[in-house]
Design a protein around this motif. Structure first.
Motif, PDB file in Angstrom:
ATOM      1  N   GLY A  29     -15.758  12.627 -19.381  1.00 18.26           N
ATOM      2  CA  GLY A  29     -17.351  12.316 -17.962  1.00 18.26           C
ATOM      3  C   GLY A  29     -18.620  12.376 -19.313  1.00 18.26           C
ATOM      4  O   GLY A  29     -18.980  13.385 -18.923  1.00 18.26           O
ATOM      5  N   ASP A  30     -17.834  12.631 -20.635  1.00 19.15           N
ATOM      6  CA  ASP A  30     -18.730  13.364 -21.811  1.00 19.15           C
ATOM      7  C   ASP A  30     -19.695  12.116 -21.852  1.00 19.15           C
ATOM      8  O   ASP A  30     -19.674  10.956 -22.878  1.00 19.15           O
ATOM      9  CB  ASP A  30     -17.627  13.273 -23.014  1.00 19.15           C
ATOM     10  CG  ASP A  30     -18.517  13.759 -24.606  1.00 19.15           C
ATOM     11  OD1 ASP A  30     -20.456  13.609 -23.976  1.00 19.15           O
ATOM     12  OD2 ASP A  30     -18.296  14.178 -25.563  1.00 19.15           O
ATOM     13  N   TRP A  31     -20.569  11.529 -21.690  1.00 19.26           N
ATOM     14  CA  TRP A  31     -21.917  10.947 -21.346  1.00 19.26           C
ATOM     15  C   TRP A  31     -22.412  11.325 -22.447  1.00 19.26           C
ATOM     16  O   TRP A  31     -22.643   9.988 -23.482  1.00 19.26           O
ATOM     17  CB  TRP A  31     -22.743  10.935 -20.709  1.00 19.26           C
ATOM     18  CG  TRP A  31     -23.881   9.649 -20.545  1.00 19.26           C
ATOM     19  CD1 TRP A  31     -25.239   9.775 -21.180  1.00 19.26           C
ATOM     20  CD2 TRP A  31     -23.605   8.526 -20.358  1.00 19.26           C
ATOM     21  NE1 TRP A  31     -25.899   9.398 -21.134  1.00 19.26           N
ATOM     22  CE2 TRP A  31     -25.206   8.001 -20.548  1.00 19.26           C
ATOM     23  CE3 TRP A  31     -22.650   7.296 -20.070  1.00 19.26           C
ATOM     24  CZ2 TRP A  31     -25.139   6.325 -20.251  1.00 19.26           C
ATOM     25  CZ3 TRP A  31     -22.963   6.275 -20.295  1.00 19.26           C
ATOM     26  CH2 TRP A  31     -24.366   6.076 -20.066  1.00 19.26           C
ATOM     27  N   GLU A  32     -22.627  12.004 -23.624  1.00 16.81           N
ATOM     28  CA  GLU A  32     -23.442  12.147 -24.812  1.00 16.81           C
ATOM     29  C   GLU A  32     -22.385  11.044 -25.522  1.00 16.81           C
ATOM     30  O   GLU A  32     -22.886  10.413 -26.653  1.00 16.81           O
ATOM     31  CB  GLU A  32     -23.215  13.900 -25.477  1.00 16.81           C
ATOM     32  CG  GLU A  32     -24.283  14.213 -26.320  1.00 16.81           C
ATOM     33  CD  GLU A  32     -24.836  15.286 -26.464  1.00 16.81           C
ATOM     34  OE1 GLU A  32     -24.256  15.629 -27.661  1.00 16.81           O
ATOM     35  OE2 GLU A  32     -25.080  15.863 -26.083  1.00 16.81           O
ATOM     36  N   GLY A  68     -15.555  13.430 -15.072  1.00 19.59           N
ATOM     37  CA  GLY A  68     -14.392  12.456 -15.939  1.00 19.59           C
ATOM     38  C   GLY A  68     -13.382  12.812 -14.658  1.00 19.59           C
ATOM     39  O   GLY A  68     -13.457  13.366 -13.307  1.00 19.59           O
ATOM     40  N   THR A  69     -12.047  12.173 -15.257  1.00 23.63           N
ATOM     41  CA  THR A  69     -10.670  12.190 -14.919  1.00 23.63           C
ATOM     42  C   THR A  69     -10.380  13.582 -14.391  1.00 23.63           C
ATOM     43  O   THR A  69     -10.620  14.404 -15.642  1.00 23.63           O
ATOM     44  CB  THR A  69     -10.092  11.158 -15.138  1.00 23.63           C
ATOM     45  OG1 THR A  69     -10.352  10.086 -15.625  1.00 23.63           O
ATOM     46  CG2 THR A  69      -8.894  11.352 -14.431  1.00 23.63           C
ATOM     47  N   PRO A  70     -10.110  14.561 -13.551  1.00 28.68           N
ATOM     48  CA  PRO A  70     -10.170  15.509 -13.257  1.00 28.68           C
ATOM     49  C   PRO A  70      -8.555  16.041 -13.401  1.00 28.68           C
ATOM     50  O   PRO A  70      -7.396  15.387 -13.618  1.00 28.68           O
ATOM     51  CB  PRO A  70     -10.266  16.402 -12.023  1.00 28.68           C
ATOM     52  CG  PRO A  70      -9.963  14.969 -11.219  1.00 28.68           C
ATOM     53  CD  PRO A  70     -10.866  14.437 -11.917  1.00 28.68           C
ATOM     54  N   GLN A  99      -2.224   8.219 -17.824  1.00 25.14           N
ATOM     55  CA  GLN A  99      -1.818   9.130 -17.791  1.00 25.14           C
ATOM     56  C   GLN A  99      -2.588  10.636 -17.074  1.00 25.14           C
ATOM     57  O   GLN A  99      -3.201  10.779 -17.319  1.00 25.14           O
ATOM     58  CB  GLN A  99      -0.455   9.729 -18.371  1.00 25.14           C
ATOM     59  CG  GLN A  99       0.051   8.908 -19.066  1.00 25.14           C
ATOM     60  CD  GLN A  99       1.562   9.322 -19.983  1.00 25.14           C
ATOM     61  OE1 GLN A  99       0.591  10.099 -21.570  1.00 25.14           O
ATOM     62  NE2 GLN A  99       2.551  10.091 -20.248  1.00 25.14           N
ATOM     63  N   ARG A 100      -1.694  11.064 -15.551  1.00 23.62           N
ATOM     64  CA  ARG A 100      -2.590  11.888 -14.868  1.00 23.62           C
ATOM     65  C   ARG A 100      -2.199  12.181 -13.926  1.00 23.62           C
ATOM     66  O   ARG A 100      -0.536  11.938 -13.531  1.00 23.62           O
ATOM     67  CB  ARG A 100      -4.008  11.364 -14.468  1.00 23.62           C
ATOM     68  CG  ARG A 100      -3.522  10.653 -13.303  1.00 23.62           C
ATOM     69  CD  ARG A 100      -5.237   9.892 -12.760  1.00 23.62           C
ATOM     70  NE  ARG A 100      -4.748   9.531 -11.396  1.00 23.62           N
ATOM     71  CZ  ARG A 100      -5.155  10.003 -10.718  1.00 23.62           C
ATOM     72  NH1 ARG A 100      -4.258  11.473  -9.707  1.00 23.62           N
ATOM     73  NH2 ARG A 100      -4.384   9.368  -8.852  1.00 23.62           N
TER      74      ARG A 100
END
Length: 136
Positions: A29-32, A68-70, A99-100
């Motif tokens: 979840g790094d928008w920058e 982002g994906t936790p 993969q998560r």
């Protein structure tokens, strides 16, 4: 990969590394980072758009706002292929494996097919278009 000269091979490696950085920015979840790698006029066809062509970054920003994906996760580009279209454009295609660890504590793997187009500008390489499809 095609039979490229060492210089072209290095360019392919650079593009694959940029693309991996893009995918990792999506996962966390790094928008920058994501927005710095994308052209502001990026276009996309993706399942979330329900068949519509998405233009610009606003549509994607909504998902980044959700985080982002936790937890533990990994993204792999399986069987990547780079097609250089001259010195300033390239098409990357691959199977994206994500993969998560699920809520049940077990590992889960999801896959999709992706094609991403990169263009070299005065500011460096920018991601300008992608098409993502889910398996049938």
């Amino acid at each position: 990969m095609e039979n490229y000269s060492p210089g072209k091979k290095a360019l392919c490696d650079e593009l694959l590394a940029l693309n991996q950085r893009l995918l990792e920015s999506i996962m966390v979840g790094d928008w920058e980072t994501y927005s710095s790698l994308c052209d502001p006029t990026i276009t996309a066809f993706e399942p979330e758009a329900c068949g519509a062509l998405v233009e610009g970054l606003d549509f994607h920003g909504f998902y980044f706002d959700q985080g982002g994906t936790p937890g533990v996760h990994n993204t792999t580009m399986a069987s990547p292929h780079v097609r250089l279209l001259g010195d300033d454009a390239a098409v990357l295609s691959y199977i994206r494996l994500t993969q998560r660890i699920g809520d049940d504590g077990k590992p889960h793997t999801a896959c999709c097919e992706e094609t991403r187009v990169w263009q070299r500008t005065s500011g460096g390489w920018k991601h300008v278009h992608f098409h993502r499809s889910l398996p049938r």
